[in-house]
Design a protein around this motif. Structure first.
Motif, PDB file in Angstrom:
ATOM      1  N   LEU A 294       3.721  -2.118   4.310  1.00  0.00           N
ATOM      2  CA  LEU A 294       2.227  -2.289   4.147  1.00  0.00           C
ATOM      3  C   LEU A 294       1.573  -1.313   5.586  1.00  0.00           C
ATOM      4  N   ILE A 295       2.169  -1.693   6.723  1.00  0.00           N
ATOM      5  CA  ILE A 295       1.911  -0.864   7.948  1.00  0.00           C
ATOM      6  C   ILE A 295       1.955   0.508   7.606  1.00  0.00           C
ATOM      7  N   GLY A 296       2.989   0.893   7.346  1.00  0.00           N
ATOM      8  CA  GLY A 296       3.458   2.442   7.381  1.00  0.00           C
ATOM      9  C   GLY A 296       2.518   3.245   6.448  1.00  0.00           C
ATOM     10  N   ILE A 297       2.245   2.498   5.036  1.00  0.00           N
ATOM     11  CA  ILE A 297       1.215   3.161   4.196  1.00  0.00           C
ATOM     12  C   ILE A 297      -0.198   3.215   4.723  1.00  0.00           C
ATOM     13  N   THR A 298      -0.687   2.056   5.181  1.00  0.00           N
ATOM     14  CA  THR A 298      -2.078   2.240   5.688  1.00  0.00           C
ATOM     15  C   THR A 298      -2.361   3.078   7.077  1.00  0.00           C
ATOM     16  N   ASN A 299      -1.223   3.234   7.596  1.00  0.00           N
ATOM     17  CA  ASN A 299      -1.360   4.086   8.850  1.00  0.00           C
ATOM     18  C   ASN A 299      -0.772   5.492   8.318  1.00  0.00           C
ATOM     19  N   ASN A 300      -0.577   5.695   7.274  1.00  0.00           N
ATOM     20  CA  ASN A 300      -0.251   7.146   6.733  1.00  0.00           C
ATOM     21  C   ASN A 300       0.643   7.761   7.694  1.00  0.00           C
ATOM     22  N   LEU A 301       1.899   6.871   7.838  1.00  0.00           N
ATOM     23  CA  LEU A 301       2.974   7.370   8.791  1.00  0.00           C
ATOM     24  C   LEU A 301       4.431   7.793   7.798  1.00  0.00           C
ATOM     25  N   ASN A 302       5.037   8.577   8.188  1.00  0.00           N
ATOM     26  CA  ASN A 302       6.264   9.037   7.700  1.00  0.00           C
ATOM     27  C   ASN A 302       7.196   7.816   8.320  1.00  0.00           C
ATOM     28  N   PRO A 303       8.307   7.235   7.569  1.00  0.00           N
ATOM     29  CA  PRO A 303       8.890   5.926   7.811  1.00  0.00           C
ATOM     30  C   PRO A 303       9.523   6.057   9.126  1.00  0.00           C
ATOM     31  N   SER A 304       9.865   7.280   9.618  1.00  0.00           N
ATOM     32  CA  SER A 304      10.624   7.494  10.906  1.00  0.00           C
ATOM     33  C   SER A 304       9.604   7.425  12.083  1.00  0.00           C
TER      34      SER A 304
ATOM     35  N   PHE B 102      -4.024   3.589  -2.529  1.00  0.00           N
ATOM     36  CA  PHE B 102      -4.571   4.075  -3.859  1.00  0.00           C
ATOM     37  C   PHE B 102      -4.332   5.475  -3.981  1.00  0.00           C
ATOM     38  N   SER B 103      -3.577   5.998  -3.006  1.00  0.00           N
ATOM     39  CA  SER B 103      -3.349   7.545  -3.442  1.00  0.00           C
ATOM     40  C   SER B 103      -2.659   8.001  -4.653  1.00  0.00           C
ATOM     41  N   GLY B 104      -1.974   7.023  -5.118  1.00  0.00           N
ATOM     42  CA  GLY B 104      -1.323   7.344  -6.426  1.00  0.00           C
ATOM     43  C   GLY B 104      -2.130   7.036  -7.901  1.00  0.00           C
ATOM     44  N   MET B 105      -3.420   6.848  -7.403  1.00  0.00           N
ATOM     45  CA  MET B 105      -4.302   6.366  -8.808  1.00  0.00           C
ATOM     46  C   MET B 105      -4.550   7.387  -9.735  1.00  0.00           C
ATOM     47  N   PRO B 106      -4.825   8.764  -9.414  1.00  0.00           N
ATOM     48  CA  PRO B 106      -4.712   9.833 -10.370  1.00  0.00           C
ATOM     49  C   PRO B 106      -3.672  10.117 -11.229  1.00  0.00           C
ATOM     50  N   ILE B 107      -2.641   9.961 -10.779  1.00  0.00           N
ATOM     51  CA  ILE B 107      -1.313  10.397 -11.524  1.00  0.00           C
ATOM     52  C   ILE B 107      -0.860   9.108 -12.247  1.00  0.00           C
ATOM     53  N   MET B 108      -1.270   7.782 -11.503  1.00  0.00           N
ATOM     54  CA  MET B 108      -1.130   6.583 -12.271  1.00  0.00           C
ATOM     55  C   MET B 108      -1.785   6.505 -13.645  1.00  0.00           C
ATOM     56  N   LEU B 109      -3.095   6.855 -13.646  1.00  0.00           N
ATOM     57  CA  LEU B 109      -3.852   6.886 -14.489  1.00  0.00           C
ATOM     58  C   LEU B 109      -3.648   7.828 -15.618  1.00  0.00           C
TER      59      LEU B 109
ATOM     60  N   ASP C 133       6.646  10.528  -1.641  1.00  0.00           N
ATOM     61  CA  ASP C 133       6.643  11.545  -0.815  1.00  0.00           C
ATOM     62  C   ASP C 133       6.425  11.169   0.614  1.00  0.00           C
ATOM     63  N   LYS C 134       7.069  11.710   1.742  1.00  0.00           N
ATOM     64  CA  LYS C 134       7.155  11.344   3.044  1.00  0.00           C
ATOM     65  C   LYS C 134       6.192  11.849   3.898  1.00  0.00           C
ATOM     66  N   SER C 135       5.721  13.223   3.364  1.00  0.00           N
ATOM     67  CA  SER C 135       5.068  13.904   4.280  1.00  0.00           C
ATOM     68  C   SER C 135       3.678  13.501   4.626  1.00  0.00           C
ATOM     69  N   ARG C 136       3.126  12.578   3.561  1.00  0.00           N
ATOM     70  CA  ARG C 136       1.806  11.989   3.785  1.00  0.00           C
ATOM     71  C   ARG C 136       0.532  12.872   3.589  1.00  0.00           C
ATOM     72  N   SER C 137       0.964  14.158   3.207  1.00  0.00           N
ATOM     73  CA  SER C 137      -0.391  15.187   3.362  1.00  0.00           C
ATOM     74  C   SER C 137      -0.909  15.269   1.963  1.00  0.00           C
ATOM     75  N   ALA C 138      -1.980  15.354   1.583  1.00  0.00           N
ATOM     76  CA  ALA C 138      -2.652  15.108   0.464  1.00  0.00           C
ATOM     77  C   ALA C 138      -2.251  16.437  -0.468  1.00  0.00           C
ATOM     78  N   GLU C 139      -2.098  17.683   0.261  1.00  0.00           N
ATOM     79  CA  GLU C 139      -1.614  19.082  -0.551  1.00  0.00           C
ATOM     80  C   GLU C 139      -0.184  18.535  -1.238  1.00  0.00           C
ATOM     81  N   SER C 140       0.702  18.075  -0.233  1.00  0.00           N
ATOM     82  CA  SER C 140       2.094  17.882  -0.640  1.00  0.00           C
ATOM     83  C   SER C 140       2.006  16.929  -1.924  1.00  0.00           C
TER      84      SER C 140
ATOM     85  N   THR D 146       1.446  20.670  -6.924  1.00  0.00           N
ATOM     86  CA  THR D 146       2.613  20.862  -5.901  1.00  0.00           C
ATOM     87  C   THR D 146       3.919  20.122  -6.260  1.00  0.00           C
ATOM     88  N   VAL D 147       3.644  18.871  -6.597  1.00  0.00           N
ATOM     89  CA  VAL D 147       5.085  18.153  -7.163  1.00  0.00           C
ATOM     90  C   VAL D 147       5.652  18.604  -8.309  1.00  0.00           C
ATOM     91  N   VAL D 148       4.756  19.156  -9.331  1.00  0.00           N
ATOM     92  CA  VAL D 148       5.540  19.657 -10.361  1.00  0.00           C
ATOM     93  C   VAL D 148       6.175  21.245 -10.186  1.00  0.00           C
TER      94      VAL D 148
END
Length: 297
Positions: free
Chosen positions: A133-143, A160-167, A230-237, A242-244
């Motif tokens: 939870l801390i890693g995701i909410t701080n938008n940090l790479n695990p390392s 909630f960044s995965g909401m579009p693809i989840m829907l 995705d570990k990069s945490r960037s919106a573009e990535s 991009t993923v496809v």
């Protein structure tokens, strides 16, 4: 209220009983591959997140689905006719599809953050719920995560960044699954010879409808998994396009026989197994619980 309770019970039972299969599926779909993501080790990682979200998620889906479906069917009761051949009219199908999409949209508001946390734990990014939870909410790479970081309330939106693809995955899945389930359920009701085993055949109907929907939507599930891992945490990535492109460009794995198509069907057999079993348990538990609640009045 019956739908709320029955949906909650069904969601909890499915998620807890079939969690290891879900973990295996996530690791197969991971960019790093099954072994590098943990193999068969710690297959219950992420269970804490699922235990928290399964009850409200299942309850939200069926409460919204049954409420919207009842309202639409009551409003269109004159138009909705089922003929002697047991075919469901287009109006009836439309009502079920709309109800399924409403139910899934409600459930996704709960499932998306749960799925985000669960899959990152399953893939071995983090070792416990708190650090995830801390890693995701701080938008940090695990390392990049250190003991100095704390839960970042302003970063809750990252959950909630995965909401579009989840829907994008869940809406067609739900329409296919619920339409098939209602069709099979209707045909069982129409067949007099099956009257005595009606409630025993509903889990089988749920398994068949879930398995078909799972296979057809596997490519969307692969994309969803990659976005959430995705570990990069960037919106573009994390964008779908991009993923496809990234999946298409990946080298073939040993045993791949169907080229690019196989890359988008990673974990298909595991996903079909998981959701077929889950569909049987889910709908069986849901229908049985509703029956018990109705008879207890």
């Amino acid at each position: 209220m019956d739908s709320l309770i029955a949906g909650a019970a069904a969601g909890l039972l499915v998620d807890l009983s079939l969690f290891p299969i879900d973990t295996v599926k996530t690791r197969i779909q991971s960019k790093d591959g099954f072994i590098a993501s943990g193999g068969f080790k710690n297959i219950y990682k992420g269970l804490s997140a699922v235990a928290i979200g399964s009850v409200p998620g299942g309850a939200a889906f069926f409460f919204s689905y049954d409420t919207v479906r009842s309202a639409l069917f009551n409003r269109n009761e004159i138009e909705i006719q089922r003929n002697a051949s047991s075919q469901i009219s287009s109006t009836s199908f439309a009502c079920q599809a709309i109800a399924a999409m409403c139910g899934e949209t409600s459930a996704c508001c709960i499932r998306v953050p749960v799925e985000m946390v669960k899959q990152q734990m399953q893939a071995g990014f983090y070792h416990d719920l708190r650090r995830t939870l801390i890693g995701i909410t701080n938008n940090l790479n695990p390392s990049e995560l250190t003991d100095k970081h704390r839960f970042h309330f302003r970063g809750i939106g990252h959950l909630f960044s995965g909401m579009p693809i989840m829907l994008l995955r869940e809406l067609p899945f739900s329409v296919i699954q619920m339409s098939l389930y209602e069709l099979l359920k209707h045909r069982i009701q129409k067949e007099q010879s099956l009257a005595g085993c009606y409630y025993y055949l509903l889990p089988l109907s749920g398994a068949v409808s879930g398995g078909i929907a799972a296979f057809l939507t596997t490519p969307l599930d692969v994309i969803k998994t990659r976005i959430m891992l995705d570990k990069s945490r960037s919106a573009e990535s994390r964008s779908i396009s991009t993923v496809v492109k990234r999946i298409v460009a990946e080298p073939q794995r040993a045993g791949d026989r169907f080229g690019v198509a196989q890359k988008f069907f990673r974990g298909a057999s595991t996903r079909v197994l998981w959701i077929s079993l889950g569909g049987g348990i889910f709908f069986g538990t849901y229908e049985f619980t509703k029956k018990v609640l109705a008879s207890s009045r």
